[in-house]
Design an enzyme around this catalytic site. Structure first.
Site, short mmCIF file in Angstrom:
data_model
loop_
_atom_site.label_atom_id
_atom_site.label_comp_id
_atom_site.label_asym_id
_atom_site.label_seq_id
_atom_site.Cartn_x
_atom_site.Cartn_y
_atom_site.Cartn_z
N TYR A 175 57.95 20.14 7.54
CA TYR A 175 58.69 20.81 8.63
C TYR A 175 57.76 21.73 9.42
O TYR A 175 57.77 21.73 10.66
CB TYR A 175 59.86 21.60 8.04
CG TYR A 175 60.75 22.26 9.04
CD1 TYR A 175 61.47 21.50 9.97
CD2 TYR A 175 60.90 23.64 9.08
CE1 TYR A 175 62.31 22.12 10.90
CE2 TYR A 175 61.73 24.26 10.00
CZ TYR A 175 62.42 23.50 10.91
OH TYR A 175 63.24 24.11 11.83
N SER A 206 59.56 26.24 16.12
CA SER A 206 59.98 27.20 15.10
C SER A 206 58.87 28.21 14.93
O SER A 206 57.70 27.91 15.21
CB SER A 206 60.21 26.47 13.77
OG SER A 206 60.28 27.41 12.71
P1 NAD Z 1 71.74 21.70 12.41
O1 NAD Z 1 71.46 20.89 11.18
O2 NAD Z 1 72.97 22.52 12.44
O3 NAD Z 1 71.71 20.77 13.69
C1 NAD Z 1 70.90 19.64 13.82
C2 NAD Z 1 71.72 18.55 14.49
O4 NAD Z 1 70.87 17.42 14.67
C3 NAD Z 1 72.91 18.08 13.63
O5 NAD Z 1 74.10 18.09 14.39
C4 NAD Z 1 72.52 16.65 13.24
O6 NAD Z 1 73.64 15.77 13.11
C5 NAD Z 1 71.64 16.26 14.42
N1 NAD Z 1 70.77 15.14 14.09
C6 NAD Z 1 70.12 14.89 12.91
N2 NAD Z 1 69.46 13.74 13.00
C7 NAD Z 1 69.67 13.27 14.25
C8 NAD Z 1 69.24 12.11 14.92
N3 NAD Z 1 68.44 11.20 14.34
N4 NAD Z 1 69.65 11.92 16.20
C9 NAD Z 1 70.45 12.83 16.83
N5 NAD Z 1 70.90 13.93 16.22
C10 NAD Z 1 70.51 14.15 14.94
O7 NAD Z 1 70.44 22.59 12.61
P2 NAD Z 1 70.20 23.88 13.48
O8 NAD Z 1 69.89 25.00 12.57
O9 NAD Z 1 71.25 24.05 14.51
O10 NAD Z 1 68.80 23.50 14.18
C11 NAD Z 1 68.68 23.05 15.51
C12 NAD Z 1 67.19 23.01 15.86
O11 NAD Z 1 66.64 24.32 15.71
C13 NAD Z 1 66.37 22.10 14.95
O12 NAD Z 1 65.35 21.50 15.69
C14 NAD Z 1 65.78 23.07 13.96
O13 NAD Z 1 64.62 22.56 13.36
C15 NAD Z 1 65.51 24.25 14.85
N6 NAD Z 1 65.34 25.54 14.20
C16 NAD Z 1 66.31 26.07 13.42
C17 NAD Z 1 66.11 27.31 12.84
C18 NAD Z 1 67.15 27.95 11.96
O14 NAD Z 1 66.87 29.00 11.40
N7 NAD Z 1 68.34 27.36 11.83
C19 NAD Z 1 64.92 27.99 13.04
C20 NAD Z 1 63.95 27.41 13.85
C21 NAD Z 1 64.17 26.20 14.44
#
Ligand code: NAD
Length: 273
Positions: A167, A154
């Site tokens: 985080y 991130s």
């Molecule tokens: P999201 O919550 O939509 O997706 C995360 C997924 O991980 C969910 O489907 C959840 O069920 C799954 N998950 C949770 N615990 C789990 C486990 N123990 N085993 C397997 N699956 C599990 O989130 P997102 O926004 O799509 O984020 C995806 C990635 O991108 C993450 O690593 C997040 O930290 C990163 N990220 C997101 C953003 C943002 O702005 N949304 C920015 C930077 C990084």
């Protein structure tokens, strides 16, 4: 090699953890559209069914598996299932991750009141979940002598954001681990196993909606501050990540390893002045 084939991922078997989530389901669909075989891993059964419908829609070859990235045995079983069916694992995208209100300071909970269990859960999901999946799936890559692991860091790994110490720290650890593993794989396993990461900026998704928008859908003070600090003046969309994901995992990127690529509308580059 012609440029077109540099980007060809059609024969790749791509595993995506957290693949039912907002960002990674978009990646799963994009890879399916490119002809890759997609393996979607998540703990969310309903989410997996939705991604499956999405992949049916683009006529992709795919498999969904319910497994937790916090459970090495479940990951190893998943990896074995993939290899039994498809014979190999070319790409692992470590997408499972996210923040939680239990590890976030707010008006009622300052730093001293943060719950250790909430902090541990966030740290484990982002860091351990990446580490354990890299072990379970990476071992097959080591046997094959090639593969690509793409972590999801991130932009807050470069400079921590207020309110979310666990985080931010966990994503800094993911970036650091990306470099560590890139070196370890190249030196001790195969120079053709690459490890990179993307560092998305602010994309409006379920994990951060409560921080960025109020109940009426208007920007919170924090949401406004972010937009003010983003030279491109908007939140990102999941689709903004796709070309970088394809570039990093594609065969033409054979000499790119240990890189953490920001996709943040210029947020990390802007000093604010
Ligand atoms: P999201 O919550 O939509 O997706 C995360 C997924 O991980 C969910 O489907 C959840 O069920 C799954 N998950 C949770 N615990 C789990 C486990 N123990 N085993 C397997 N699956 C599990 O989130 P997102 O926004 O799509 O984020 C995806 C990635 O991108 C993450 O690593 C997040 O930290 C990163 N990220 C997101 C953003 C943002 O702005 N949304 C920015 C930077 C990084």
């Amino acid at each position: 090699m012609p440029v077109q084939s540099d980007f060809d991922v059609a024969d790749e078997v791509c595993v995506i953890t957290g693949g039912a989530g907002v960002l990674c389901s978009a990646m799963a669909r994009a890879l399916g559209e490119q002809g890759a075989t997609v393996v979607v891993i998540d703990i969310d059964e309903d989410g997996l069914a939705e991604v499956a419908a999405n992949l049916d829609d683009v006529d992709a070859e795919y498999m969904t598996l319910e497994a937790s990235v916090l459970d090495r045995a479940e990951l190893e079983a998943a990896a074995e299932t993939v290899v039994d069916k498809y014979g190999r694992i070319d790409v692992l995208i470590n997408g499972a991750g996210g923040n939680s209100p239990e590890a976030t300071t707010d008006e009622s909970t300052d730093f001293f009141g943060l719950d250790a269990a909430g902090v541990e859960n966030v740290f484990n999901l982002n860091f351990q979940g990446t580490f354990l999946a890299a072990q379970a799936f990476g071992e097959y890559m080591a046997e094959q002598g090639e593969g690509h692991i793409l972590n999801v860091s991130s932009m807050n790994a470069f400079t921590p954001l207020t309110k979310i110490p666990a985080y931010s720290g966990a994503k800094a650890a993911v970036s650091n681990f990306t470099e560590w593993l890139a070196v370890d794989m190249a030196q001790n396993h195969s120079p053709d196993i690459r490890v990179n990461a993307i560092a998305p900026g602010f994309l409006l998704t379920e994990q951060n909606r409560y921080l960025l928008l109020d109940d009426e859908g208007n920007l919170t003070d924090r949401g406004q501050q972010i937009i003010d600090h983003t030279p491109q003046d908007r939140f990102g969309d999941p689709e903004d990540l796709l070309s970088t994901v394809l570039w990093l995992i594609a065969p033409g990127s054979a000499f790119v390893t240990g890189a953490v690529i920001p996709i943040d509308g210029g947020f990390a580059a802007f000093s604010g002045v």
